[in-house]
Write a protein that holds these residues in place. Sequence first.
Motif, PDB file in Angstrom:
ATOM      1  N   MET A   1      -4.144-114.267 -31.044  1.00 10.66           N
ATOM      2  CA  MET A   1      -5.396-114.802 -31.587  1.00 10.66           C
ATOM      3  C   MET A   1      -5.576-116.266 -31.174  1.00 10.66           C
ATOM      4  O   MET A   1      -6.693-116.703 -30.907  1.00 10.66           O
ATOM      5  N   PHE A   2      -4.485-117.016 -31.127  1.00  9.67           N
ATOM      6  CA  PHE A   2      -4.575-118.411 -30.701  1.00  9.67           C
ATOM      7  C   PHE A   2      -5.037-118.468 -29.242  1.00  9.67           C
ATOM      8  O   PHE A   2      -5.960-119.225 -28.907  1.00  9.67           O
ATOM      9  N   ILE A   3      -4.420-117.677 -28.387  1.00  6.48           N
ATOM     10  CA  ILE A   3      -4.790-117.660 -26.963  1.00  6.48           C
ATOM     11  C   ILE A   3      -6.253-117.242 -26.815  1.00  6.48           C
ATOM     12  O   ILE A   3      -7.022-117.866 -26.077  1.00  6.48           O
ATOM     13  N   THR A   4      -6.657-116.198 -27.525  1.00 11.60           N
ATOM     14  CA  THR A   4      -8.032-115.702 -27.456  1.00 11.60           C
ATOM     15  C   THR A   4      -9.023-116.765 -27.923  1.00 11.60           C
ATOM     16  O   THR A   4     -10.042-117.020 -27.272  1.00 11.60           O
ATOM     17  N   THR A   5      -8.722-117.407 -29.031  1.00 12.83           N
ATOM     18  CA  THR A   5      -9.622-118.428 -29.583  1.00 12.83           C
ATOM     19  C   THR A   5      -9.695-119.643 -28.670  1.00 12.83           C
ATOM     20  O   THR A   5     -10.765-120.244 -28.510  1.00 12.83           O
ATOM     21  N   PHE A   6      -8.585-119.995 -28.041  1.00 11.12           N
ATOM     22  CA  PHE A   6      -8.616-121.114 -27.100  1.00 11.12           C
ATOM     23  C   PHE A   6      -9.541-120.786 -25.927  1.00 11.12           C
ATOM     24  O   PHE A   6     -10.290-121.653 -25.456  1.00 11.12           O
TER      25      PHE A   6
ATOM     26  N   HIS B   1      -6.114-123.334 -37.436  1.00 13.12           N
ATOM     27  CA  HIS B   1      -7.316-123.833 -38.122  1.00 13.12           C
ATOM     28  C   HIS B   1      -7.893-125.062 -37.415  1.00 13.12           C
ATOM     29  O   HIS B   1      -9.102-125.275 -37.414  1.00 13.12           O
ATOM     30  N   VAL B   2      -7.040-125.866 -36.774  1.00 16.46           N
ATOM     31  CA  VAL B   2      -7.505-127.033 -36.014  1.00 16.46           C
ATOM     32  C   VAL B   2      -8.320-126.557 -34.807  1.00 16.46           C
ATOM     33  O   VAL B   2      -9.380-127.114 -34.488  1.00 16.46           O
ATOM     34  N   LEU B   3      -7.837-125.523 -34.156  1.00 17.14           N
ATOM     35  CA  LEU B   3      -8.521-124.925 -33.014  1.00 17.14           C
ATOM     36  C   LEU B   3      -9.892-124.395 -33.432  1.00 17.14           C
ATOM     37  O   LEU B   3     -10.913-124.679 -32.787  1.00 17.14           O
ATOM     38  N   VAL B   4      -9.946-123.676 -34.531  1.00 17.08           N
ATOM     39  CA  VAL B   4     -11.212-123.122 -35.019  1.00 17.08           C
ATOM     40  C   VAL B   4     -12.174-124.243 -35.409  1.00 17.08           C
ATOM     41  O   VAL B   4     -13.375-124.166 -35.121  1.00 17.08           O
ATOM     42  N   GLU B   5     -11.661-125.298 -36.020  1.00 16.49           N
ATOM     43  CA  GLU B   5     -12.519-126.417 -36.422  1.00 16.49           C
ATOM     44  C   GLU B   5     -13.123-127.138 -35.223  1.00 16.49           C
ATOM     45  O   GLU B   5     -14.279-127.568 -35.271  1.00 16.49           O
TER      46      GLU B   5
ATOM     47  N   GLY C   1     -22.603-118.427 -33.970  1.00 13.24           N
ATOM     48  CA  GLY C   1     -22.288-117.077 -33.504  1.00 13.24           C
ATOM     49  C   GLY C   1     -20.842-116.916 -33.058  1.00 13.24           C
ATOM     50  O   GLY C   1     -20.207-115.896 -33.342  1.00 13.24           O
ATOM     51  N   ALA C   2     -20.293-117.910 -32.363  1.00 13.86           N
ATOM     52  CA  ALA C   2     -18.906-117.819 -31.887  1.00 13.86           C
ATOM     53  C   ALA C   2     -17.929-117.742 -33.057  1.00 13.86           C
ATOM     54  O   ALA C   2     -16.942-117.005 -33.009  1.00 13.86           O
ATOM     55  N   ILE C   3     -18.222-118.473 -34.127  1.00 13.87           N
ATOM     56  CA  ILE C   3     -17.354-118.461 -35.305  1.00 13.87           C
ATOM     57  C   ILE C   3     -17.496-117.133 -36.042  1.00 13.87           C
ATOM     58  O   ILE C   3     -16.507-116.538 -36.477  1.00 13.87           O
ATOM     59  N   LEU C   4     -18.712-116.632 -36.154  1.00 10.02           N
ATOM     60  CA  LEU C   4     -18.942-115.345 -36.800  1.00 10.02           C
ATOM     61  C   LEU C   4     -18.227-114.229 -36.043  1.00 10.02           C
ATOM     62  O   LEU C   4     -17.558-113.382 -36.644  1.00 10.02           O
ATOM     63  N   SER C   5     -18.334-114.243 -34.720  1.00  9.78           N
ATOM     64  CA  SER C   5     -17.639-113.240 -33.898  1.00  9.78           C
ATOM     65  C   SER C   5     -16.129-113.334 -34.074  1.00  9.78           C
ATOM     66  O   SER C   5     -15.443-112.319 -34.177  1.00  9.78           O
ATOM     67  N   LEU C   6     -15.621-114.552 -34.130  1.00 10.03           N
ATOM     68  CA  LEU C   6     -14.188-114.768 -34.318  1.00 10.03           C
ATOM     69  C   LEU C   6     -13.746-114.250 -35.686  1.00 10.03           C
ATOM     70  O   LEU C   6     -12.716-113.589 -35.803  1.00 10.03           O
ATOM     71  N   GLN C   7     -14.534-114.531 -36.724  1.00 14.03           N
ATOM     72  CA  GLN C   7     -14.209-114.034 -38.059  1.00 14.03           C
ATOM     73  C   GLN C   7     -14.182-112.513 -38.084  1.00 14.03           C
ATOM     74  O   GLN C   7     -13.293-111.899 -38.684  1.00 14.03           O
ATOM     75  N   MET C   8     -15.142-111.890 -37.412  1.00 13.53           N
ATOM     76  CA  MET C   8     -15.179-110.429 -37.347  1.00 13.53           C
ATOM     77  C   MET C   8     -13.959-109.895 -36.610  1.00 13.53           C
ATOM     78  O   MET C   8     -13.343-108.915 -37.043  1.00 13.53           O
TER      79      MET C   8
END
Length: 197
Positions: free
Chosen positions: A26-31, A125-129, A163-170
């Motif tokens: 998830m970290f790699i994907t979110t990055f 959480h730092v990455l998401v922020e 949208g990117a955050i919503l997609s990530l949450q999903m």
Amino acid sequence: MSAHEERWERFLDPDVVRPSLFMATMFITTFEILKNSIVDRIRDFYSIGWSEEGSTVSPKYEANVLARNKSTVYASLNWLLEHQAINDEDLKTFELLKKTRNLLAHQLFAVVTGQAESNHTDQFHVLVELLRKIEVWWVVNVEIPTNPDYADAEVDEEGIVPGAILSLQMLLEVAGGNTELLEAWRRERAKRHPHAP
């Protein structure tokens, strides 16, 4: 128990490996989502049309963005810094996150099995922020001002969910085993297509 035995114990325990592997991926994907946001939002901003190959970008994109650095990501980060979407601390944070991403990408097995130390779970959480900060900047400074429906509207930045955050949450929900979204989607599909298999 020796360190060697502890590593084997950790490696063979699904309750340890599964969440560790999940958070690492998830970290790699979110990055990657963050990098795409950094680059694609600006490129889209300079888009002037579409062709069979995709969007056509204004020559200003080369002059105003790409000319800043050989790396499209760093050129884009510099553009975001100049436009006050991010600050110098955010650049340092990006470097830290990139270092963690590279560790995970190149030593995933060692991290998941406990042979290499990584604090990616704490940094997630730092990455998401950082992703949220950049996405919200685009909404507040580009999307809302260019949409006449929002003229003179009071904007609550805290309430914006890009949208990117919503997609990530999903994605996190689904990958974590939540089937509620799938069930809701199937119910909605059945309403629209009652005779579909």
